[in-house]
Design an enzyme around this catalytic site. Sequence first.
Site, PDB file in Angstrom:
ATOM      1  N   PHE A 132       0.844  -1.198   0.000  1.00  0.00           N
ATOM      2  CA  PHE A 132       0.000   0.000   0.000  1.00  0.00           C
ATOM      3  C   PHE A 132       0.880   1.250   0.000  1.00  0.00           C
ATOM      4  CE2 PHE A 132      -3.030   3.028   2.024  1.00  0.00           C
ATOM      5  CZ  PHE A 132      -4.030   2.920   1.080  1.00  0.00           C
ATOM      6  N   ASP A 201       0.484  -4.788   8.983  1.00  0.00           N
ATOM      7  CA  ASP A 201      -0.666  -3.955   8.641  1.00  0.00           C
ATOM      8  C   ASP A 201      -1.848  -4.896   8.402  1.00  0.00           C
ATOM      9  OD1 ASP A 201      -2.665  -2.459   7.370  1.00  0.00           O
ATOM     10  OD2 ASP A 201      -1.200  -1.029   6.598  1.00  0.00           O
ATOM     11  N   TYR A 226     -12.487   1.446   9.118  1.00  0.00           N
ATOM     12  CA  TYR A 226     -13.599   1.833   8.231  1.00  0.00           C
ATOM     13  C   TYR A 226     -13.798   0.860   7.082  1.00  0.00           C
ATOM     14  CZ  TYR A 226      -9.636   4.051   5.803  1.00  0.00           C
ATOM     15  OH  TYR A 226      -8.432   4.301   5.221  1.00  0.00           O
ATOM     16  N   LYS A 227     -12.968  -0.186   7.027  1.00  0.00           N
ATOM     17  CA  LYS A 227     -13.140  -1.205   5.977  1.00  0.00           C
ATOM     18  C   LYS A 227     -14.051  -2.305   6.519  1.00  0.00           C
ATOM     19  CE  LYS A 227      -8.888   0.225   3.801  1.00  0.00           C
ATOM     20  NZ  LYS A 227      -7.424   0.177   3.893  1.00  0.00           N
ATOM     21  N   ARG A 380     -11.299  -5.311  -8.099  1.00  0.00           N
ATOM     22  CA  ARG A 380     -11.319  -5.909  -6.751  1.00  0.00           C
ATOM     23  C   ARG A 380     -12.761  -6.177  -6.319  1.00  0.00           C
ATOM     24  NH1 ARG A 380      -8.107  -2.595  -2.410  1.00  0.00           N
ATOM     25  NH2 ARG A 380      -9.914  -1.233  -2.701  1.00  0.00           N
TER      26      ARG A 380
HETATM   27  C1  LIG Z   1      -6.742   1.360   3.746  1.00  0.00           C
HETATM   28  C2  LIG Z   1      -5.329   1.134   4.137  1.00  0.00           C
HETATM   29  C3  LIG Z   1      -4.690   2.021   4.977  1.00  0.00           C
HETATM   30  C4  LIG Z   1      -5.407   3.274   5.417  1.00  0.00           C
HETATM   31  O1  LIG Z   1      -4.563   4.217   5.929  1.00  0.00           O
HETATM   32  P1  LIG Z   1      -5.165   5.564   6.576  1.00  0.00           P
HETATM   33  O2  LIG Z   1      -3.984   6.258   7.040  1.00  0.00           O
HETATM   34  O3  LIG Z   1      -6.078   5.127   7.682  1.00  0.00           O
HETATM   35  O4  LIG Z   1      -5.892   6.282   5.496  1.00  0.00           O
HETATM   36  C5  LIG Z   1      -3.400   1.727   5.381  1.00  0.00           C
HETATM   37  N1  LIG Z   1      -2.768   0.620   4.968  1.00  0.00           N
HETATM   38  C6  LIG Z   1      -3.361  -0.250   4.120  1.00  0.00           C
HETATM   39  C7  LIG Z   1      -2.654  -1.492   3.681  1.00  0.00           C
HETATM   40  C8  LIG Z   1      -4.658  -0.005   3.682  1.00  0.00           C
HETATM   41  O5  LIG Z   1      -5.250  -0.834   2.843  1.00  0.00           O
END
Ligand SMILES: *Cc1c(COP(=O)(O)O)cnc(C)c1O
Length: 419
Positions: A132, A201, A226-227, A380
């Site tokens: 990410f 993560d 939030y996911k 996805r």
């Molecule tokens: C969605 C996601 C994030 C989100 O990061 P924010 O700082 O909360 O916006 C971080 N790492 C991964 C792998 C994600 O998929």
Amino acid sequence: MQARPSPRLQDCRQCDRQDPLAPLRERFALDRAEIYLNGNSLGPQPVAAAGRMRRAVEQEWGRDLGRSWTRAGWSDLPRRLGARIAPLIGAGPDEVVVADSTSVNLYKVLCAAAHRARQAGRLRILAEAGGFPSDLYIARSVAEQHGMTLSFIDPRPLAAQMPADAGIVLLSHVDYRSGRLRDLAADTAAAHAGGALAVWDLAHSAGVVPVALKAAGADYAVGCSYKYLNGGPGAPAFVWAHPRHVGQDRQPLWGWRGHADPYGYLPDYVPAADIGRYQAGMPPLLSMTALACGLDIYEQAEPLGGLAQLRRKSLALSGLFMACVDPHAQALGLTRLTPAEPAQRGAQLSYRVAQGGPAIVAALAGQGVLADCRAPDVLRFAFAPLYLRHEDAWHAAQRLLQVLRGGLWREPRFGAGAP
Ligand SMILES: *Cc1c(COP(=O)(O)O)cnc(C)c1O
């Protein structure tokens, strides 16, 4: 290879009738005409959230104001929410706190880990190439600030590619783009065998894949609410540090909320002895109130089989989708990026398309199927088991096949594509 018969709608409906988790679907304010496969991006709204938020706004904020710190339990909300997330990630109830965003929490734990790694003379941070982007930006920033180097591994198990000089390994449990699931225990063991700390993560695994952080002996973890946890847009993230570390951790943001005595207003910074030290400033209390509604549903899932049942169902849904789509994939220019083996996939399936990713997603949305596309051309589909039915996976697959076969996505109205 012998061709398997394609799944039948009537069998999917039979699975739905026998699904112990089926009643939970009613807990979500979803448009019944749509099939929502974006739960890996923004989870849908719990039905209870609107009323709960109204109470928070009208009563707790509107009338009670500062009295809500005690009356509404604002004071310990970050820890109480952390304690409720803990069982989903295999952590103790006092080991998790909700604060800030995933990126900010990652910064905090990577700095704490960097401090340790440097003391051990280990100046390399390892991360997965293609991870990410925000995680890699943060890792690069920490590397730069701590005089470390950032280098990359590929999707294979860590043991096969562990260098001798790494101090920190940062990995996503489930990759956001490919949907590939790593073996958290094996990769943690490989990091430790190579003298490095393991930082995870969990953004794409918390809530849909059982996670056993403590059993694996991992060092640090961050994740998103939030996911799949359905905490609402902007819901704050969570952070975990192994108790063998936390009391000595130096996280870089010395704010009053992480102080051992936040209301002592003392001149010197003394961090809380536990995970509380990973807080910095004022928590987003309204967002946390919404997150509580998402976590309520996980607790309602507990007597119905809990996380083990959620995982079984999610694999069944994605398995169904693959069984419908994969026999036609090659002819339609689809390449599945997510491994089929259950041990190597999270709740999401990703397919690379030869062309037209955003337009395909837009055409699918026109057919009531909400999915997304990640650059360059990866579709996805997230199979969140709290609210999706087997029937939904079947219909989504059929509509994808229709959109591709009929070339519907080539129509100019889909040309601009989804953002
Ligand atoms: C969605 C996601 C994030 C989100 O990061 P924010 O700082 O909360 O916006 C971080 N790492 C991964 C792998 C994600 O998929």
